[in-house]
Design a protein around this motif. Structure first.
Motif, short mmCIF file in Angstrom:
data_model
loop_
_atom_site.label_atom_id
_atom_site.label_comp_id
_atom_site.label_asym_id
_atom_site.label_seq_id
_atom_site.Cartn_x
_atom_site.Cartn_y
_atom_site.Cartn_z
N LEU A 49 60.97 81.35 -54.16
CA LEU A 49 61.74 81.30 -55.52
C LEU A 49 62.06 79.82 -56.11
N TYR A 50 61.44 79.39 -57.10
CA TYR A 50 61.73 78.08 -57.29
C TYR A 50 62.64 78.05 -58.67
N TYR A 51 63.69 77.50 -58.78
CA TYR A 51 64.78 77.44 -59.90
C TYR A 51 64.87 76.15 -60.35
N GLU A 52 65.53 76.19 -61.70
CA GLU A 52 66.08 75.15 -62.56
C GLU A 52 67.01 75.36 -63.71
N ARG A 53 67.79 74.43 -63.84
CA ARG A 53 68.66 74.59 -65.07
C ARG A 53 68.13 73.68 -66.07
N GLU A 54 68.46 73.85 -67.53
CA GLU A 54 67.96 73.06 -68.37
C GLU A 54 68.30 71.61 -68.41
N GLY A 55 69.46 71.23 -67.79
CA GLY A 55 69.66 69.75 -67.69
C GLY A 55 68.91 69.46 -66.23
N ASP A 56 68.38 70.19 -65.61
CA ASP A 56 67.61 69.59 -64.42
C ASP A 56 66.18 69.09 -64.41
N VAL A 57 65.67 69.57 -65.59
CA VAL A 57 64.13 69.05 -65.64
C VAL A 57 64.18 67.69 -66.30
N PRO A 58 63.52 66.85 -65.56
CA PRO A 58 63.31 65.60 -65.95
C PRO A 58 62.29 65.31 -67.33
N HIS A 59 62.76 64.38 -68.26
CA HIS A 59 62.05 64.62 -69.59
C HIS A 59 61.11 63.28 -69.17
N PRO A 60 59.73 63.27 -69.81
CA PRO A 60 59.16 62.09 -69.72
C PRO A 60 59.63 60.93 -70.65
#
Length: 67
Positions: A49-60
């Motif tokens: 199960l891979y999980y992430e929050r909106e703030g955890d996503v690195p933006h290019p």
């Protein structure tokens, strides 16, 4: 991206996949209370199960284009 592994158990018996799906569904429900997205990847006898929050996503990085 953080990952959690869920296992069905060590015994080879009918219904093992059903146990894995039930355990995975319970864990996904818990993770979705605090995270925006959960990806489930089923494998032989386990699920990742891979999980992430909106703030955890690195933006290019922004690309500067000449006008």
């Amino acid at each position: 991206m953080p990952v959690v592994t869920v296992r069905a158990g060590n015994k080879q018996r009918p219904g093992r996949f059903d146990v894995l799906v039930r355990k995975t569904t319970e864990k996904v429900s818990d993770l979705l209370e605090e995270n925006d997205r959960v990806l489930v990847v089923y494998e032989q006898g386990c699920a990742s199960l891979y999980y992430e929050r909106e703030g955890d996503v690195p933006h290019p990085p922004a690309v500067n284009r000449p006008s």
